[in-house]
Design a protein around this motif. Structure first.
Motif, PDB file in Angstrom:
ATOM      1  N   ARG A  93      -5.336   7.009   3.748  1.00 34.19           N
ATOM      2  CA  ARG A  93      -6.044   6.747   2.486  1.00 34.19           C
ATOM      3  C   ARG A  93      -6.536   8.062   1.870  1.00 34.19           C
ATOM      4  O   ARG A  93      -6.416   8.268   0.663  1.00 34.19           O
ATOM      5  CB  ARG A  93      -7.207   5.792   2.716  1.00 34.19           C
ATOM      6  CG  ARG A  93      -7.935   5.456   1.414  1.00 34.19           C
ATOM      7  CD  ARG A  93      -9.122   4.543   1.632  1.00 34.19           C
ATOM      8  NE  ARG A  93      -9.789   4.298   0.371  1.00 34.19           N
ATOM      9  CZ  ARG A  93      -9.478   3.346  -0.498  1.00 34.19           C
ATOM     10  NH1 ARG A  93      -8.483   2.514  -0.234  1.00 34.19           N
ATOM     11  NH2 ARG A  93     -10.146   3.205  -1.619  1.00 34.19           N
ATOM     12  N   ALA A  94      -7.094   8.942   2.699  1.00 32.75           N
ATOM     13  CA  ALA A  94      -7.580  10.227   2.193  1.00 32.75           C
ATOM     14  C   ALA A  94      -6.437  11.024   1.568  1.00 32.75           C
ATOM     15  O   ALA A  94      -6.601  11.664   0.520  1.00 32.75           O
ATOM     16  CB  ALA A  94      -8.232  11.019   3.321  1.00 32.75           C
ATOM     17  N   VAL A 129       4.752   6.721   5.531  1.00 34.71           N
ATOM     18  CA  VAL A 129       4.371   6.893   4.122  1.00 34.71           C
ATOM     19  C   VAL A 129       4.176   8.373   3.797  1.00 34.71           C
ATOM     20  O   VAL A 129       3.398   9.074   4.458  1.00 34.71           O
ATOM     21  CB  VAL A 129       3.089   6.114   3.804  1.00 34.71           C
ATOM     22  CG1 VAL A 129       2.666   6.355   2.348  1.00 34.71           C
ATOM     23  CG2 VAL A 129       3.292   4.632   4.053  1.00 34.71           C
ATOM     24  N   VAL A 130       4.906   8.847   2.784  1.00 30.73           N
ATOM     25  CA  VAL A 130       4.748  10.216   2.279  1.00 30.73           C
ATOM     26  C   VAL A 130       4.117  10.102   0.895  1.00 30.73           C
ATOM     27  O   VAL A 130       4.772   9.657  -0.059  1.00 30.73           O
ATOM     28  CB  VAL A 130       6.102  10.939   2.187  1.00 30.73           C
ATOM     29  CG1 VAL A 130       5.906  12.362   1.667  1.00 30.73           C
ATOM     30  CG2 VAL A 130       6.795  10.940   3.547  1.00 30.73           C
ATOM     31  N   PRO A 131       2.828  10.457   0.757  1.00 26.49           N
ATOM     32  CA  PRO A 131       2.101  10.203  -0.491  1.00 26.49           C
ATOM     33  C   PRO A 131       2.801  10.661  -1.764  1.00 26.49           C
ATOM     34  O   PRO A 131       2.842   9.921  -2.755  1.00 26.49           O
ATOM     35  CB  PRO A 131       0.779  10.947  -0.279  1.00 26.49           C
ATOM     36  CG  PRO A 131       0.556  10.849   1.202  1.00 26.49           C
ATOM     37  CD  PRO A 131       1.930  11.010   1.796  1.00 26.49           C
ATOM     38  N   LEU A 168      -4.920   1.726  -4.837  1.00 28.82           N
ATOM     39  CA  LEU A 168      -5.146   1.627  -3.398  1.00 28.82           C
ATOM     40  C   LEU A 168      -6.037   0.439  -3.067  1.00 28.82           C
ATOM     41  O   LEU A 168      -7.110   0.277  -3.664  1.00 28.82           O
ATOM     42  CB  LEU A 168      -5.783   2.913  -2.874  1.00 28.82           C
ATOM     43  CG  LEU A 168      -5.077   4.222  -3.225  1.00 28.82           C
ATOM     44  CD1 LEU A 168      -5.806   5.401  -2.603  1.00 28.82           C
ATOM     45  CD2 LEU A 168      -3.620   4.193  -2.779  1.00 28.82           C
ATOM     46  N   MET A 169      -5.575  -0.384  -2.145  1.00 26.46           N
ATOM     47  CA  MET A 169      -6.344  -1.538  -1.696  1.00 26.46           C
ATOM     48  C   MET A 169      -6.239  -1.656  -0.181  1.00 26.46           C
ATOM     49  O   MET A 169      -5.426  -0.977   0.440  1.00 26.46           O
ATOM     50  CB  MET A 169      -5.859  -2.804  -2.393  1.00 26.46           C
ATOM     51  CG  MET A 169      -6.319  -2.883  -3.842  1.00 26.46           C
ATOM     52  SD  MET A 169      -5.554  -4.230  -4.768  1.00 26.46           S
ATOM     53  CE  MET A 169      -3.972  -3.520  -5.155  1.00 26.46           C
ATOM     54  N   GLU A 219      -8.415   4.455  12.281  1.00 21.66           N
ATOM     55  CA  GLU A 219      -8.443   5.909  12.130  1.00 21.66           C
ATOM     56  C   GLU A 219      -7.218   6.409  11.359  1.00 21.66           C
ATOM     57  O   GLU A 219      -7.326   7.232  10.451  1.00 21.66           O
ATOM     58  CB  GLU A 219      -8.498   6.567  13.502  1.00 21.66           C
ATOM     59  CG  GLU A 219      -8.596   8.084  13.449  1.00 21.66           C
ATOM     60  CD  GLU A 219      -8.698   8.710  14.828  1.00 21.66           C
ATOM     61  OE1 GLU A 219      -8.655   9.956  14.910  1.00 21.66           O
ATOM     62  OE2 GLU A 219      -8.801   7.960  15.814  1.00 21.66           O
ATOM     63  N   ALA A 220      -6.046   5.890  11.711  1.00 22.54           N
ATOM     64  CA  ALA A 220      -4.817   6.302  11.038  1.00 22.54           C
ATOM     65  C   ALA A 220      -4.833   5.905   9.570  1.00 22.54           C
ATOM     66  O   ALA A 220      -4.397   6.658   8.687  1.00 22.54           O
ATOM     67  CB  ALA A 220      -3.607   5.691  11.747  1.00 22.54           C
TER      68      ALA A 220
END
Length: 219
Positions: free
Chosen positions: A114-115, A83-85, A132-133, A108-109
């Motif tokens: 999410r951040a 995933v590339v935001p 985001l969910m 952790e990933a």
């Protein structure tokens, strides 16, 4: 509620084992409450696209069978690393592995991704943001349902709140004027709406999409 140190930890996907029976009632109760239920048509109308972030197709099928069958080409499945935001299209509903699910490395990933997605949202125009969910991969194996204590875990002061949980269902949602307290506490209503799930595990999602948030504001 369970504290973090009481939470079972695993390094992988808990594919085996029977789903605890109480989850049938949990899902039924959510599907009988207009504030915790969306139909496929409502999701189709509200979401420009669906992105499932999952470590493997097996996990995606286990957690999203109903959506995979209902939405077809409007769905993308990707790993955390893929995933590339800034390339995620506007209006996409992004489903991330839950940050307190029990799968240690994936937690952790997922938290890091999410951040990055939150940061990306902050740079977008309001109409171009992402929704985001989170979803529990192994959460159903150990989490406490609302009827036996409410929030399933307290993690570093952050609660996994059932207030932000919702379920997908195949029938028409109940009328928005229904008394949710009555419907959620009526065992017979819960069992009547607890249709057999297409997924091997209960499809419960955390994080209110805008349509459910708006529904609550207007109630």
């Amino acid at each position: 509620m369970r504290h973090d140190e009481e939470r079972p930890r695993t390094s992988g996907f808990l594919a085996d084992g029977a789903v605890p029976g109480h989850w049938t009632q949990v899902i039924g109760s959510m599907r009988s409450n207009p504030f915790t239920y969306l139909s496929p048509d409502e999701v189709r109308t509200e979401a420009a696209r669906l992105l499932f972030v999952a470590p493997s197709p097996e996990v995606a099928r286990a957690c999203f069978a109903e959506m995979l069958d209902a939405f077809g080409d409007s769905i993308e499945i990707a790993t955390v690393e893929e995933v590339v935001p800034d390339r995620v299209p506007a209006g996409t509903w992004v489903f991330l592995p839950h940050r307190q699910d029990g799968w240690a490395d994936l937690e952790e990933a997922s938290a890091k991704l999410r951040a990055a997605l939150v940061k990306e949202n902050s740079s977008r125009e309001p109409g171009d943001t992402l929704v985001l969910m989170e979803y529990g991969i192994n959460l159903w194996m150990w989490a406490e349902p609302p009827s036996s204590g409410g929030d399933p875990v307290c993690h570093a002061g952050e609660l996994i709140s059932w207030e932000s949980a919702w379920a997908l269902g195949t029938s028409e949602p109940p009328h928005h004027g229904v008394d949710s307290a009555v419907s959620a506490s009526d065992p017979s209503a819960a069992m009547l709406t607890a249709e057999p799930a297409a997924s091997p595990r209960p499809p419960i999602y955390f994080g209110l999409p805008p349509i459910l948030r708006q529904r609550r504001w207007e109630s």
